[in-house]
Design a protein around this motif. Sequence first.
Motif, PDB file in Angstrom:
ATOM      1  N   GLY A 142      -4.441   2.844  -0.903  1.00  0.00           N
ATOM      2  CA  GLY A 142      -3.642   2.861  -2.131  1.00  0.00           C
ATOM      3  C   GLY A 142      -3.032   1.511  -2.421  1.00  0.00           C
ATOM      4  O   GLY A 142      -1.909   1.414  -2.920  1.00  0.00           O
ATOM      5  N   ALA A 143      -3.778   0.447  -2.134  1.00  0.00           N
ATOM      6  CA  ALA A 143      -3.278  -0.911  -2.338  1.00  0.00           C
ATOM      7  C   ALA A 143      -4.057  -1.609  -3.443  1.00  0.00           C
ATOM      8  O   ALA A 143      -4.223  -2.835  -3.404  1.00  0.00           O
ATOM      9  CB  ALA A 143      -3.352  -1.707  -1.039  1.00  0.00           C
ATOM     10  N   ARG A 165       0.830  -1.203   0.000  1.00  0.00           N
ATOM     11  CA  ARG A 165       0.000   0.000   0.000  1.00  0.00           C
ATOM     12  C   ARG A 165       0.863   1.251   0.000  1.00  0.00           C
ATOM     13  O   ARG A 165       2.028   1.234   0.364  1.00  0.00           O
ATOM     14  CB  ARG A 165      -0.924  -0.017   1.203  1.00  0.00           C
ATOM     15  CG  ARG A 165      -0.222  -0.171   2.541  1.00  0.00           C
ATOM     16  CD  ARG A 165      -1.173  -0.705   3.578  1.00  0.00           C
ATOM     17  NE  ARG A 165      -0.585  -0.785   4.893  1.00  0.00           N
ATOM     18  CZ  ARG A 165      -0.886  -1.732   5.781  1.00  0.00           C
ATOM     19  NH1 ARG A 165      -1.758  -2.672   5.474  1.00  0.00           N
ATOM     20  NH2 ARG A 165      -0.327  -1.742   6.973  1.00  0.00           N
ATOM     21  N   GLU A 166       0.234   2.356  -0.381  1.00  0.00           N
ATOM     22  CA  GLU A 166       0.959   3.625  -0.501  1.00  0.00           C
ATOM     23  C   GLU A 166       1.133   4.314   0.843  1.00  0.00           C
ATOM     24  O   GLU A 166       2.080   5.084   1.022  1.00  0.00           O
ATOM     25  CB  GLU A 166       0.224   4.555  -1.476  1.00  0.00           C
ATOM     26  CG  GLU A 166       0.203   4.039  -2.911  1.00  0.00           C
ATOM     27  CD  GLU A 166      -0.563   4.961  -3.832  1.00  0.00           C
ATOM     28  OE1 GLU A 166      -1.109   5.989  -3.330  1.00  0.00           O
ATOM     29  OE2 GLU A 166      -0.627   4.674  -5.036  1.00  0.00           O
ATOM     30  N   HIS A 167       0.230   4.092   1.769  1.00  0.00           N
ATOM     31  CA  HIS A 167       0.329   4.711   3.089  1.00  0.00           C
ATOM     32  C   HIS A 167      -0.364   3.832   4.110  1.00  0.00           C
ATOM     33  O   HIS A 167      -1.001   2.833   3.747  1.00  0.00           O
ATOM     34  CB  HIS A 167      -0.267   6.124   3.092  1.00  0.00           C
ATOM     35  CG  HIS A 167      -1.574   6.236   2.375  1.00  0.00           C
ATOM     36  ND1 HIS A 167      -2.755   5.886   2.941  1.00  0.00           N
ATOM     37  CD2 HIS A 167      -1.877   6.661   1.121  1.00  0.00           C
ATOM     38  CE1 HIS A 167      -3.740   6.078   2.085  1.00  0.00           C
ATOM     39  NE2 HIS A 167      -3.242   6.540   0.964  1.00  0.00           N
ATOM     40  N   GLU A 198      -0.946  13.570   3.704  1.00  0.00           N
ATOM     41  CA  GLU A 198      -0.648  12.164   3.462  1.00  0.00           C
ATOM     42  C   GLU A 198      -0.974  11.718   2.039  1.00  0.00           C
ATOM     43  O   GLU A 198      -0.659  10.589   1.652  1.00  0.00           O
ATOM     44  CB  GLU A 198      -1.432  11.286   4.452  1.00  0.00           C
ATOM     45  CG  GLU A 198      -1.080  11.513   5.913  1.00  0.00           C
ATOM     46  CD  GLU A 198       0.287  10.956   6.263  1.00  0.00           C
ATOM     47  OE1 GLU A 198       0.742  10.019   5.573  1.00  0.00           O
ATOM     48  OE2 GLU A 198       0.896  11.462   7.224  1.00  0.00           O
TER      49      GLU A 198
END
Length: 346
Positions: A343-344, A226-228, A277
Amino acid sequence: MDGTRRRFLEGGVGALAAASAGCLDSLGGGAPSVGGDENGGGAATASFFTLADFSRNVAGEALSVENAVPMGQHGHGWEPQSDITVEIVDREAFVHLGIEGFQRWADEVVREIEQNHDDVTLIPAAEGVDLTEYGQRDEGGHDSHDSESEEEHGHAEEHDHDHGEGNYDPHFWVDPVRSQQAVETIRDGLVGADGENADTYEENAAAYLTQLDDLHGRFEEELTGREHDTVVVAGHDSYGYLAERYGFDIHTPQGVSPDTEASPTEIAQTVDLVEREGIEVILYDHFEGDTLARTIVEEADTAMDVAALSPAESITREWTEEGLDYVGQMEEINLPSLRAALGAET
């Protein structure tokens, strides 16, 4: 499946309104029962949808399981308009959460059974489950408010007691791993209540535990890369165990209580967070609506969207028709929404 996912990601509470319009005063409003009673067997009552779904998967055709809470209603928010104890004690078992204060009417039924109905088996589903105190999730889970936020809400302690004994978060069932312990407890309780069908309960429970383990594996696999590690839930935070299990943080401008509203300061802080974020999807509880989520989207300078989560605590008529039981809600609503929010996307 894509069409189903799209409907839920876009939200829409029309189905909830339709399902809630005819709240039932009698048992069995949460979904059709299976097995048992109509086939000459026994019957049990569960105190809300999730426990009924777990119990039905264990019972199969051997035992009819009724959900005491009408379709579309949360387990912790609903109160019977009449005494349903008479119906419950007429059955072999009562599956309840086992956390004092979560459902006060169920607590009263438990006391009545303990005092006067020793032929009814009590099955406290949370027994043996590792519960977490509110505000104690240091790595993954609920993102605690600072002292100013708690002062603005002013209801955190009261709400904790409304949800259960002490300050423990009762919503363990959003974690597929903790849910397995509850299923084992229900299995053991049904075996004790109806030993003649012990083999059936053991076999059904083993199959369902495999489903829950597979569900856990899907969450682990699909939420990686994931992105965050932070999601924003614009509403009542019932998802701390889910975040704790899969290692992400939850920020909510509303806090743990569904009875409080986010202040302008908290909304502004949340907007700053999503911009800082790079969060592109704001989550909301399907049963609470997306108003706060869309307010955050409108206030932010970055392009964002909203997506629904289900607390897996209830069911609507539409979800019943779609086959979205507990596992279905987790797979088809919560997992896609969390992938998008973290964001996955795969």
